[in-house]
Write a protein that holds these residues in place. Structure first.
Motif, PDB file in Angstrom:
ATOM      1  N   ILE A 149      42.572  58.882 -27.633  1.00  0.00           N
ATOM      2  CA  ILE A 149      43.862  59.409 -27.173  1.00  0.00           C
ATOM      3  C   ILE A 149      43.676  60.660 -26.316  1.00  0.00           C
ATOM      4  O   ILE A 149      44.495  60.932 -25.433  1.00  0.00           O
ATOM      5  N   VAL A 166      53.267  63.980 -27.256  1.00  0.00           N
ATOM      6  CA  VAL A 166      52.220  63.916 -28.273  1.00  0.00           C
ATOM      7  C   VAL A 166      52.635  64.722 -29.493  1.00  0.00           C
ATOM      8  O   VAL A 166      53.245  65.795 -29.381  1.00  0.00           O
ATOM      9  N   ILE A 188      52.213  59.571 -28.144  1.00  0.00           N
ATOM     10  CA  ILE A 188      50.946  59.580 -28.883  1.00  0.00           C
ATOM     11  C   ILE A 188      51.157  60.297 -30.202  1.00  0.00           C
ATOM     12  O   ILE A 188      51.651  61.436 -30.235  1.00  0.00           O
ATOM     13  N   ASP A 225      49.061  61.480 -33.421  1.00  0.00           N
ATOM     14  CA  ASP A 225      47.723  61.688 -33.985  1.00  0.00           C
ATOM     15  C   ASP A 225      47.860  62.190 -35.415  1.00  0.00           C
ATOM     16  O   ASP A 225      48.029  63.384 -35.653  1.00  0.00           O
ATOM     17  N   ILE A 284      50.856  55.017 -29.057  1.00  0.00           N
ATOM     18  CA  ILE A 284      49.496  54.942 -29.589  1.00  0.00           C
ATOM     19  C   ILE A 284      49.469  55.848 -30.815  1.00  0.00           C
ATOM     20  O   ILE A 284      49.708  57.055 -30.705  1.00  0.00           O
TER      21      ILE A 284
END
Length: 762
Positions: free
Chosen positions: A563, A598, A679, A681, A709
């Motif tokens: 990523i 993100v 994104i 994480d 993602i």
């Protein structure tokens, strides 16, 4: 660059030598000593290259298959003949280790001791080369494993090529060998925007200097023409004396007034230079990729931007000011004294050559001392930054005493080197100033004798004694220059090193900022934070617009790296990452980040209000935009319950908030720009089940019809992903839905089974 060279300084007999061992793109290792090649061998015939740290020195040795060996040693022995003792081929214990114990080089764990394998010592080196030797072995071993030769673009220097001294870890140039003049010349460029101010101030300072140098001449004329007795009576008048006294007063008033104006102008220029240098350094810092922040500590970077720029800026303005003033003062005074009496003038200047010679001899020693002081100061700043940033961790583990001890030790080391430097300077400065002042005694002794003999007017003698300060003040200032210069040039190198360091993220010559619809493709991507230590190896993956992809795998397999490449925090070593068929390297980073949101596992919040933290994600965000994003992230309720609502101040890092509240703010900040690519994480891994369910509900809403993602520690949170991508050993091992991968009973099945077993045990 298609080679990597390791320079060693000991031969196999433990004697000093000048040698180099080179690994080339052809997979060949060649060793030379004193310009003559002593052996060469093919890396493909080696099983593994290793480094051993001994007592006082280290060695590189290779484990190889004897049947495949193809070695040409210094004696030129062909394959199958007995080489001499230096080659150490197959001779167990033939070469004693650094400590001289006679033991053989260590074998790898599980190595078979048989005639089929052997350990060959390739070279020895002093401990200053240990780190570079390790890098050499990593590059060779990567070739052995992959068949590819990978070399760093700019290999890190461990030893100065010019003087052979070990390099300082925090700096890329040798503190003994770099050109001080070129560094100062470059630094002077920061004064160009203010040359008018500096020039005007310098003119005023020159006028002030001249006014302060007039009194001795006036007094000399007064004594020799009006006060010196002829016989027994003075021959001057009160009016004449009053004129001379008025001239002295006027010159002093003019000098003080002009000095005040010049000082104000100089200070204005100094502050402007400080601000320009800090802004330039900060802009450069922001343009760098993440690799810079991985290599340097926060304390080091803060020191360079704040303290070092101030040191350099102050030096530049003071140098322009004081060099001119001291040079003018010394030159004008010398001319006046030589005109008055050349014999006494020579006595005044007699100690100058000796002082200059001593200062020239001490400068390199002083540079090294102040470089050590800089490093200790940077270490103190780094520890302080880490302790303040991680104070919750420190207190929760009850490690206050440990941190106090660590900081106290670093502070003690700084105090020790600072004290040593001050003591050293205190021992050097008085003798130098004494030598400079020897001329004063000579003038009084010889000048007094000449006055008594009637060969020198009394007024000239008085003028000489009054002008001594104007001769010796520049010399005393010059005595301090090596210390000042050593401290300042160190800071200059640190600042310019930051400004010169090239970012690994290169800007495209002709950017293609195409519309982003969410299609992401990894094409044969290889990436390692060092090219010969790859994290990702040949990754091929295509993500469709609006698709949710879950990245799964053990720690360290490259999920976060994948990523990071999608956000272009790094560029791949080989292959490409494309969005809408356009390579990320052909886009401007700003365009990519405007369309990418993100949420990290530990999202950082700034010291400010709820509104400011959410609006940070979108330039020009309105209050309505912020409220809509907060509602989508399930953060609106707890924000409105705060004392000042969206204008409530939160502490730095949001430490006054719960983990779930911080994470919901981070989600709101990510989606306020309505990104095409989202994104996540480990966005929910650190939360309790109830809080996670609230956040999962908001994530399910905001990820709908948006390319996502996601990395998650709890595999159950990725069950609804369109596809799961399982990473293993740097590549894509499995792709499929949750159900499909469970049916395969592969890596994903093992991960789920292990996690379920852990949950049952809990």
């Amino acid at each position: 660059m298609n080679r990597f060279t390791f320079e060693y300084d000991l031969n196999l007999d433990m004697n000093p030598a000048v040698g180099r061992m080179t690994f080339t793109a052809d997979g060949i290792i060649r060793a030379e000593e004193n310009g003559a090649e002593i052996f060469s061998l093919a890396a493909k015939d080696i099983k593994e290259a290793k480094v051993q740290a001994g007592v006082g020195c280290g060695l590189i040795f290779a484990q190889y298959e004897r049947e495949a060996e193809s070695v040409r040693d210094e004696a030129g022995a062909p394959q199958g003949e007995q080489p001499d003792s230096r080659s150490n081929e197959g001779v167990k214990g033939a070469l004693p280790p650094c400590g001289g114990s006679g033991a053989e080089p260590p074998r790898t764990s599980g190595a078979v001791e048989s005639p089929a394998t052997s350990d060959r010592v390739l070279c020895r080196f002093s401990m200053s080369g240990l780190k570079q030797a390790g890098e050499f072995c990593k590059i060779v071993n990567f070739y052995i494993e992959s068949g590819e030769a990978a070399f760093p673009d700019e290999p890190e220097k461990f030893v100065c090529e010019q003087c052979g001294r070990p390099m300082i870890a925090e700096i890329s140039v040798c503190v003994f060998c770099y050109s001080k003049f070129s560094v100062i010349k470059r630094a002077m460029g920061f004064l160009k925007p203010y040359w008018k101010t500096v020039t005007f101030s310098q003119i005023l300072s020159t006028l002030s200097l001249i006014s302060f140098m007039l009194p001795p001449v006036i007094i000399q004329r007064l004594i020799d023409t009006h006060l010196q007795p002829e016989g027994a009576e003075p021959f001057g008048t009160w009016a004449q004396i009053g004129i001379f006294a008025g001239a002295l007063l006027i010159s002093r008033i003019i000098g003080e007034g002009v000095t005040i104006i010049a000082a104000r102008r100089y200070n204005r220029a100094t502050i402007s230079v400080f601000a320009d240098m800090r802004t330039t350094a900060y802009k450069k810092l922001q343009s760098h990729s993440m690799s810079l922040f991985a290599k340097r500590t926060p304390g080091d970077l803060i020191r360079r931007i704040m303290e070092d720029t101030d040191t350099v800026g102050e030096f530049l303005v003071d140098l322009a000011r004081w060099v001119t003033e001291m040079l003018l003062m010394f030159t004008i005074t010398s001319i006046i004294l030589f005109i008055a009496d050349w014999r006494l003038a020579l006595l005044v200047l007699a100690p100058v050559p000796l002082v200059m010679l001593i200062m020239w001899g001490c400068q390199k020693f002083l540079y090294a001392r102040f470089e050590r002081q800089w490093r200790k100061s940077s270490r103190v700043n780094s520890i302080l930054h880490d302790i303040i940033k991680g104070i919750r961790t420190v207190k929760s583990f009850g490690n206050e005493r440990r941190e106090i001890k660590k900081y106290a030790k670093a502070n003690h080391d700084l105090a020790a080197i600072s004290s040593d430097n001050e003591v050293l300077w205190a021992c050097m400065f008085p003798p130098l100033t004494f030598l400079v002042s020897v001329g004063e005694f000579l003038v009084l002794l010889v000048g007094g004798w000449m006055v008594l003999n009637g060969t020198l007017p009394l007024g000239v003698m008085v003028m000489f004694t009054m002008y001594l300060w104007a001769i010796y003040e520049p010399l005393r200032w010059l005595v301090n220059v090596p210390r000042w210069l050593a401290n300042t040039t160190t800071s200059m190198v640190k600042v310019f090193e930051l400004l010169d360091e090239e970012s690994e993220i290169k800007k495209a010559a002709a950017p293609k900022d195409v519309p982003i619809t969410g299609k992401v493709a990894y094409n044969n991507v290889f990436f390692g934070y060092k090219s010969y230590e790859p994290v990702l190896k040949g990754v091929n993956l295509e993500i469709k617009p609006g698709e949710m992809i879950g990245l799964v795998g053990k720690s360290g397999v490259g999920k976060s790296t994948l990523i990071n490449l999608a956000m272009r925090l790094y560029d791949p070593n080989n292959g490409s990452v494309k969005i809408n068929e356009t390579d990320l390297r052909d886009m401007t980073p700003a365009h990519l980040h405007e369309n990418t949101g993100v949420v990290f596992q530990d999202s950082f919040l700034f010291a400010g209000t709820f509104y400011e933290n959410i609006a940070y994600g979108k330039n020009g965000a309105t209050l309505d935009d912020v409220i809509s994003a907060a509602q989508a992230a399930n953060a609106h309720d707890f924000i409105t319950q705060s004392p000042d609502g969206y204008m409530t101040l939160i502490g730095e890092g949001g430490q006054s908030l719960s983990g779930g509240e911080r994470q919901r703010l981070a989600i709101a900040r990510a989606i306020i720009k309505d990104p095409d690519i989202l994104i996540l994480d480990e966005a929910t891994s650190a939360l309790d089940v109830e809080t996670e369910s609230v956040i999962q509900e908001s994530l399910a809403r905001i990820t709908k019809n948006r390319t996502t993602i996601a990395i998650a520690h709890r595999l159950s949170t990725l069950r609804n992903a369109d596809r799961l991508v399982v990473l293993d050993k740097g590549g894509v091992a499995e792709i499929g839905t949750h159900t499909e991968l469970l049916r395969k009973k592969g890596i994903y099945f093992d991960l789920v089974t292990a996690q379920r077993k852990s949950s049952r045990d809990d």
